[in-house]
Design an enzyme around this catalytic site. Structure first.
Site, PDB file in Angstrom:
ATOM      1  N   HIS A  71       0.752  -0.880   0.152  1.00 32.07           N
ATOM      2  CA  HIS A  71       0.311  -0.058  -0.769  1.00 32.07           C
ATOM      3  C   HIS A  71       0.801   1.388  -0.243  1.00 32.07           C
ATOM      4  CE1 HIS A  71      -3.284  -2.993   1.558  1.00 32.07           C
ATOM      5  NE2 HIS A  71      -3.824  -2.262   0.234  1.00 32.07           N
TER       6      HIS A  71
ATOM      7  N   LYS B  68      -0.754   4.925   4.608  1.00 34.95           N
ATOM      8  CA  LYS B  68      -1.745   3.821   4.737  1.00 34.95           C
ATOM      9  C   LYS B  68      -1.083   3.517   6.722  1.00 34.95           C
ATOM     10  CE  LYS B  68      -3.563  -0.555   4.953  1.00 34.95           C
ATOM     11  NZ  LYS B  68      -4.921  -0.226   5.505  1.00 34.95           N
TER      12      LYS B  68
HETATM   13  P1  NAD Z   1      -7.354   9.529   5.050  1.00 33.24           P
HETATM   14  O1  NAD Z   1      -6.685   9.620   6.123  1.00 33.24           O
HETATM   15  O2  NAD Z   1      -7.235   9.665   3.599  1.00 33.24           O
HETATM   16  O3  NAD Z   1      -8.887  10.196   5.762  1.00 33.24           O
HETATM   17  C1  NAD Z   1      -9.500   9.528   6.550  1.00 33.24           C
HETATM   18  C2  NAD Z   1     -10.305  11.211   7.231  1.00 33.24           C
HETATM   19  O4  NAD Z   1     -10.821  10.774   8.181  1.00 33.24           O
HETATM   20  C3  NAD Z   1      -9.638  12.284   7.027  1.00 33.24           C
HETATM   21  O5  NAD Z   1     -10.358  13.293   7.038  1.00 33.24           O
HETATM   22  C4  NAD Z   1      -9.529  12.009   8.187  1.00 33.24           C
HETATM   23  O6  NAD Z   1      -9.702  14.195   9.144  1.00 33.24           O
HETATM   24  C5  NAD Z   1     -11.289  11.849   9.167  1.00 33.24           C
HETATM   25  N1  NAD Z   1     -11.198  11.393  11.020  1.00 33.24           N
HETATM   26  C6  NAD Z   1     -10.868  11.353  11.094  1.00 33.24           C
HETATM   27  N2  NAD Z   1     -11.185  11.594  12.287  1.00 33.24           N
HETATM   28  C7  NAD Z   1     -12.651  11.549  12.803  1.00 33.24           C
HETATM   29  C8  NAD Z   1     -13.504  11.726  13.312  1.00 33.24           C
HETATM   30  N3  NAD Z   1     -13.471  11.620  14.625  1.00 33.24           N
HETATM   31  N4  NAD Z   1     -14.618  12.097  12.427  1.00 33.24           N
HETATM   32  C9  NAD Z   1     -14.703  12.234  11.297  1.00 33.24           C
HETATM   33  N5  NAD Z   1     -13.556  12.681  10.596  1.00 33.24           N
HETATM   34  C10 NAD Z   1     -12.667  11.939  11.138  1.00 33.24           C
HETATM   35  O7  NAD Z   1      -7.790   7.652   4.802  1.00 33.24           O
HETATM   36  P2  NAD Z   1      -8.246   7.292   3.816  1.00 33.24           P
HETATM   37  O8  NAD Z   1      -7.305   6.535   2.632  1.00 33.24           O
HETATM   38  O9  NAD Z   1      -9.842   7.928   2.964  1.00 33.24           O
HETATM   39  O10 NAD Z   1      -8.840   5.595   4.225  1.00 33.24           O
HETATM   40  C11 NAD Z   1      -9.848   5.693   5.389  1.00 33.24           C
HETATM   41  C12 NAD Z   1      -9.818   4.782   5.841  1.00 33.24           C
HETATM   42  O11 NAD Z   1     -10.446   3.114   4.940  1.00 33.24           O
HETATM   43  C13 NAD Z   1      -8.738   3.823   6.762  1.00 33.24           C
HETATM   44  O12 NAD Z   1      -9.004   2.807   7.868  1.00 33.24           O
HETATM   45  C14 NAD Z   1      -8.358   2.442   5.312  1.00 33.24           C
HETATM   46  O13 NAD Z   1      -7.742   1.427   5.168  1.00 33.24           O
HETATM   47  C15 NAD Z   1     -10.011   1.840   5.002  1.00 33.24           C
HETATM   48  N6  NAD Z   1     -10.285   1.914   3.623  1.00 33.24           N
HETATM   49  C16 NAD Z   1     -11.324   0.579   3.121  1.00 33.24           C
HETATM   50  C17 NAD Z   1     -11.180   0.299   1.651  1.00 33.24           C
HETATM   51  C18 NAD Z   1     -12.325  -0.866   1.831  1.00 33.24           C
HETATM   52  O14 NAD Z   1     -12.399  -1.104   0.823  1.00 33.24           O
HETATM   53  N7  NAD Z   1     -13.161  -0.985   3.057  1.00 33.24           N
HETATM   54  C19 NAD Z   1     -10.465   0.468   0.774  1.00 33.24           C
HETATM   55  C20 NAD Z   1      -9.387   1.775   1.047  1.00 33.24           C
HETATM   56  C21 NAD Z   1      -9.548   2.758   2.228  1.00 33.24           C
END
Ligand code: NAD
Length: 268
Positions: free
Chosen positions: A153, A157
């Site tokens: 990744h 991440k």
């Molecule tokens: P990212 O860090 O770009 O985005 C996360 C967002 O959450 C940020 O904008 C952050 O400010 C916000 N956040 C943090 N704490 C918060 C709170 N208390 N209230 C509201 N918002 C809050 O991360 P990302 O790349 O978008 O990934 C997010 C999650 O999704 C990770 O756990 C990642 O592993 C997961 N993910 C899952 C899949 C899937 O298919 N299930 C795919 C990609 C990523």
């Protein structure tokens, strides 16, 4: 009438793509875009943030109008707050956040007694099919094949190994009767870390802007079979999350996953 959608983690990498793709779909309407209080995007119009024009939906730290369904892609501790608020307001919630510990997963199951909760470490069709395939291959090949999982990744991440890699391990363990808590060997460093029968090796690489790649290798003396998945962009996960959200509206309380949405179990 369009399904109203609330996105939590709206300013993040996944939240922005989910928002942009939702705006291309007439059956969906983004009505709230939530991110953590103090985030620099607070108050900014979500449509302008994601480049689709003004939506009159400011990024905020809580929902002011109750959406039909929520989608959360944040961090585990934030997801727990989202689930508690969704439960209080009786709103179905799709969770893509990975890295939840056993206690946090228990809380999802608890909430799912009252609201529909869908949690999936990976929202793509390909990976969910891979979850089924690795079970079949592991059972067919048997114990003489060494299993090693490798995931790659992007450098940003936070959790490791990926939720998808852990789910691949869980599916193999479920199919072959292994105990996932005992058989995983994370990385391999040291003097006494040779392969032991039944171990599953787990390796995480963090590099550049790789969206997400997973390979499960099955090797014996003489041959290797590899099953691999590569995501070309985040849109495959974002589309899956939107599909899951539309599917979840109107469902009975319960804990669901992408296999339910994609109806995969019956096809493989
Ligand atoms: P990212 O860090 O770009 O985005 C996360 C967002 O959450 C940020 O904008 C952050 O400010 C916000 N956040 C943090 N704490 C918060 C709170 N208390 N209230 C509201 N918002 C809050 O991360 P990302 O790349 O978008 O990934 C997010 C999650 O999704 C990770 O756990 C990642 O592993 C997961 N993910 C899952 C899949 C899937 O298919 N299930 C795919 C990609 C990523």
């Amino acid at each position: 009438m369009a399904i109203s959608l609330g996105i939590i983690g709206a300013a993040g990498r996944m939240g922005r793509r989910i928002g942009a793709l939702a705006c291309e779909d007439e059956s969906l309407k983004v009505v709230c875009a939530i991110d953590i209080a103090g985030h620099p995007s607070q108050g900014v119009d979500f449509g302008e943030l994601i480049g689709v024009g003004k939506l009159t939906v400011p990024i905020s730290s809580a929902w002011s109008q109750k959406p039909d369904v929520l989608i959360d892609f944040t961090r585990p501790e934030a997801t727990m707050k989202s689930v508690a608020a969704a439960r209080k307001d009786g709103i179905p919630i799709v969770i893509g956040t990975t890295g939840l510990n056993a206690g946090q997963l228990d809380k999802l199951a608890e909430a799912a007694k009252q609201i529909p909760v869908l949690h999936a470490a990976n929202m793509s069709l390909g990976v969910n099919l891979l979850f089924e395939l690795v079970q079949k291959v592991a059972v067919a090949l048997g114990e003489d094949y060494d299993i090693e999982i490798t995931e790659t990744h992007h450098r940003f991440k936070k959790d490791s190994p990926s939720g998808t890699a852990m789910e691949l391990a869980r599916q193999i363990c479920k199919a072959t009767g292994r105990d996932v808590g005992r058989c995983l060997m994370h990385g391999r460093s040291g003097a006494e870390v040779g392969r032991r029968p039944g171990n599953i090796g787990m390796h995480a690489r963090r590099q550049g802007d790789v969206i997400g790649e997973h390979t499960v290798a099955f090797s014996t003396l003489g041959e290797t079979i590899e099953l691999s998945h590569k995501a070309h962009s985040r849109d495959i996960f974002a589309r899956g999350a939107l599909k899951a959200a539309a599917w979840l509206v109107g469902k009975e309380p319960g804990l669901y996953n992408m296999m339910d949405v994609l109806n995969l179990k019956s096809k493989t």
